[in-house]
Motif scaffolding. Structure first.
Motif, PDB file in Angstrom:
ATOM      1  N   LYS A 130      21.767   8.564 -13.748  1.00  0.00           N
ATOM      2  CA  LYS A 130      22.166   9.817 -13.996  1.00  0.00           C
ATOM      3  C   LYS A 130      21.600  10.519 -12.499  1.00  0.00           C
ATOM      4  CE  LYS A 130      22.844  10.526 -18.682  1.00  0.00           C
ATOM      5  NZ  LYS A 130      22.359  11.261 -19.932  1.00  0.00           N
ATOM      6  N   THR A 147      24.170  14.204 -14.036  1.00  0.00           N
ATOM      7  CA  THR A 147      25.358  13.754 -14.476  1.00  0.00           C
ATOM      8  C   THR A 147      25.723  12.531 -14.080  1.00  0.00           C
ATOM      9  OG1 THR A 147      27.733  14.232 -14.686  1.00  0.00           O
ATOM     10  CG2 THR A 147      26.585  14.759 -12.418  1.00  0.00           C
ATOM     11  N   SER A 148      26.219  11.700 -14.771  1.00  0.00           N
ATOM     12  CA  SER A 148      26.812  10.195 -14.302  1.00  0.00           C
ATOM     13  C   SER A 148      28.147  10.341 -13.500  1.00  0.00           C
ATOM     14  CB  SER A 148      27.128   9.541 -15.598  1.00  0.00           C
ATOM     15  OG  SER A 148      25.716   9.304 -16.238  1.00  0.00           O
ATOM     16  N   ASP A 149      28.737  11.702 -13.262  1.00  0.00           N
ATOM     17  CA  ASP A 149      29.980  11.828 -12.477  1.00  0.00           C
ATOM     18  C   ASP A 149      29.499  11.591 -10.945  1.00  0.00           C
ATOM     19  OD1 ASP A 149      32.312  12.101 -11.294  1.00  0.00           O
ATOM     20  OD2 ASP A 149      32.583  14.034 -12.244  1.00  0.00           O
ATOM     21  N   THR A 184      16.983  15.667 -18.316  1.00  0.00           N
ATOM     22  CA  THR A 184      17.465  15.656 -19.740  1.00  0.00           C
ATOM     23  C   THR A 184      15.925  15.956 -20.602  1.00  0.00           C
ATOM     24  OG1 THR A 184      17.619  13.498 -19.835  1.00  0.00           O
ATOM     25  CG2 THR A 184      19.600  15.044 -19.174  1.00  0.00           C
ATOM     26  N   THR A 297      26.169   8.683 -22.697  1.00  0.00           N
ATOM     27  CA  THR A 297      26.740   9.524 -22.076  1.00  0.00           C
ATOM     28  C   THR A 297      28.093   9.889 -22.491  1.00  0.00           C
ATOM     29  OG1 THR A 297      25.714   8.631 -19.994  1.00  0.00           O
ATOM     30  CG2 THR A 297      27.702   9.827 -19.622  1.00  0.00           C
ATOM     31  N   ASN A 395      29.765  22.796 -15.807  1.00  0.00           N
ATOM     32  CA  ASN A 395      30.739  21.641 -15.600  1.00  0.00           C
ATOM     33  C   ASN A 395      31.913  22.393 -15.221  1.00  0.00           C
ATOM     34  OD1 ASN A 395      29.249  19.566 -16.655  1.00  0.00           O
ATOM     35  ND2 ASN A 395      29.364  20.141 -18.617  1.00  0.00           N
TER      36      ASN A 395
END
Length: 585
Positions: A130, A147-149, A184, A297, A395
């Motif tokens: 992440k 994020t993992s985006d 997190t 996730t 987001n």
């Protein structure tokens, strides 16, 4: 949930009742022409194979196929799927220095551009990790929540520029503190803070912030960008270089000692970034040492395209329409429900329409699969709006930025991005987006909203002059906006009050200076009088007594001393007060 991606095509359904009306009129005229030939019952006996139902059924089947084709063009979509994926990796927060000193070009192409390239390469090496992004200068804010985006992470890099920061300078401590609160709540997972900077810390406190991060189980890695010899800072859009208040060219150099101390205090490592890939490889090796843990996730899938099912129905209807022959089948003569007879080998109008529909269906079968997975800017805007209304501003910002990436000239996406940034207190970046929206927008009312929001941001920072100008621009476009008019009047009142306070404060400082001056003069006079009295007593005790000439000399000396004291006070008041020079690089 069911929706249409391109509902504008549904307006073509208006053609259905129009064609039905044309068919009804044509059928009535046909019946009138047949009555001219003779009695309808006699004509029916003369044409036993003609059916009144066959042409109607063929027409309505063909019309239904056309309606479904229009629905298919509107791209029907069904539902969203939420899946939870398990990933094993680490969490990384990148704090990127975007102060003006990062424009220096001692590293090709520049310190900032080289840092962006390193971040992009780092993201390419991530698989299950992440990542988050923080930008800082004199202040800091979260550019991308963890994020993992990875696509969003790369997208954000292209928009990073020192002009995003209204407060310049370099506050590394602020960036590290914000990074520690951006991870997190997962425990047992490796957490890394990567600070990319030239080490010119103007605020202090970076060592304490790094030690605090280490105590919380995080590791601070510092990437030093630049050369120790220093380089001038180019001014964007001009051929000049940045100068200080004295007019001297600013030479920004890498402070390696500071970077090493921060990395040591944070339990990480210092890496010097040069014009090669050695720093990237060393950073990858350091991150591989961190503990990895399985994390969950949440992945939101896109809307599933349903045009394939509609296309199958269209093909079925066309096949049925073809199977309904224009003349009776001799083999199934007794079973046929339709009795209209036409000459063999003849093409009628319905045949042409049928072939056109078949060609369109075939073409659509190739075109739609190519674009079914592609997201449009309008879809990203709708996603961002849902997230924004639910309070998920970070987001929502990601969705709006994806929309801008698809269509940079979409004013709605730019305006909504400004709202998302303003909701996250990223006021300087929000103002930039509102300015861009005002330039792209053609609708006066929406353009007025952009100016209104600019005024709100400036007003919140007590920048009343800029706020007043923004509100005026909004009212020029939308004079009926009472809220903007109220804010304009309030800003003018607050601006006057601010100016009065400044004048009173300046006047109070002048009065204080005058009082201090009078007190000093009074003290000097008292001191001189005391000295004269002491001298007089001493002279009276001495024998013989002081002569008249000596007394006059002593008096003249006292007067001269008092005059010198007054001259010193006047010179001190005339000298300008020294000001603290604030660095803006």
């Amino acid at each position: 949930m069911f929706r249409f991606e391109d509902p504008i095509y549904l307006w073509l359904l208006v053609l259905i009742p129009i064609l039905a009306l044309v068919r009804f009129i044509s059928y009535r005229n046909q019946r009138k022409r047949l009555r001219k030939f003779g009695d309808p019952s006699l004509l029916k006996e003369l044409m036993p194979d003609v059916s009144r139902f066959r042409p109607s059924v063929k027409f309505w089947v063909l019309l239904g196929a056309l309606a479904l084709l229009i629905v298919m063009l509107a791209r029907p979509q069904l539902g969203t799927k939420i899946s939870h994926e398990k990933r094993v990796g680490i969490e990384t927060i990148i704090a990127l220095d975007i102060s003006n000193s990062m424009r220096a070009e001692d590293i090709i192409p520049s310190r900032l551009d080289r840092s962006k390239m390193m971040i992009e390469n780092l993201v390419d090496h991530f698989t299950n990790d992440k990542i988050g992004l923080i930008v800082f200068a004199g202040d800091a804010f979260v550019q991308l929540p963890i994020t993992s985006d990875y696509v969003s992470a790369k997208m954000f890099l292209s928009s990073i520029d020192p002009s995003m920061m209204a407060t310049q300078g370099t506050d590394i401590a602020r960036a590290i503190e914000m990074a520690t609160h951006s991870f997190t709540q997962e425990e047992g997972i490796g957490k890394a803070i990567i600070v990319i900077t030239d080490g010119e810390d103007h605020e202090g406190g970076a060592l304490e912030a790094a030690e605090a991060a280490k105590d919380e189980g995080m590791r601070v890695y510092v990437l030093g960008v630049g050369s120790t010899n220093g380089a001038p800072i180019p001014i964007s859009g001009t051929g000049d270089y940045m100068t200080d208040r004295s007019g001297n060219t600013v030479m920004s150099a890498l402070n390696e000692d500071m970077c090493k101390q921060i990395a040591q205090a944070g339990g990480g490592a210092y890496i010097h970034v040069e014009n090669n890939s050695a720093a990237q490889q060393q950073l990858d090796r350091e991150l591989d040492k961190l503990a990895k843990k399985e994390t969950s996730t949440t992945v939101y899938s896109e809307f599933d395209e349903q045009f394939q099912a509609v296309g199958i129905l269209v093909l079925l209807l066309l096949i049925i329409e073809i199977c309904i022959l224009d003349r009776r089948n001799p083999l199934l003569k007794n079973l046929s429900l339709f009795k209209r007879k036409v000459e063999s080998g003849k093409w009628n109008e319905n045949t042409h329409v049928r072939m056109i529909l078949l060609a369109v269906i075939s073409l659509s079968s190739f075109l739609f699969p190519l674009s079914s997975d592609a997201q449009t800017d309008r879809q990203y805007i709708r996603q961002g709006n849902k997230l924004f209304h639910s309070g998920d501003y970070p987001n929502a910002e990601v969705s709006y930025r994806k929309a801008i990436e698809k269509n940079p000239k979409n004013p709605q996406a730019v305006f909504n991005l400004g709202n998302a940034l303003m909701a996250q207190k990223k006021d300087s970046a929000a103002v930039v987006q509102f300015e861009n929206a005002s330039k792209l927008e053609t609708n006066p009312l929406r353009k007025a909203k952009a100016f209104h929001n600019m005024g709100v941001v400036c007003q919140s920072h007590k920048m009343y002059g800029e706020a007043i100008e923004a509100y005026k621009n909004a009212l020029r476009l939308n004079p009926a906006d009472n809220e903007t008019r109220y804010n304009l009047v309030l800003c003018k009142h607050q601006q006057q009050k601010q100016q009065q306070n400044q004048q009173n404060q300046q006047g109070g400082n002048d009065d204080k200076k005058q009082d201090d001056k009078k007190d000093q003069q009074k003290k000097d006079q008292q001191k001189d009088q005391k000295d004269q009295q002491d001298d007089k007593k001493q002279q009276e005790q001495q024998k013989p007594q002081m002569s008249k000439e000596n007394a006059e000399q002593l008096l003249n000396a006292a007067i001269q001393n008092e005059k010198q004291t007054q001259d010193k006070l006047q010179k001190a008041q005339q000298q300008p007060q020294r000001r603290n020079i604030q660095k803006n690089w």
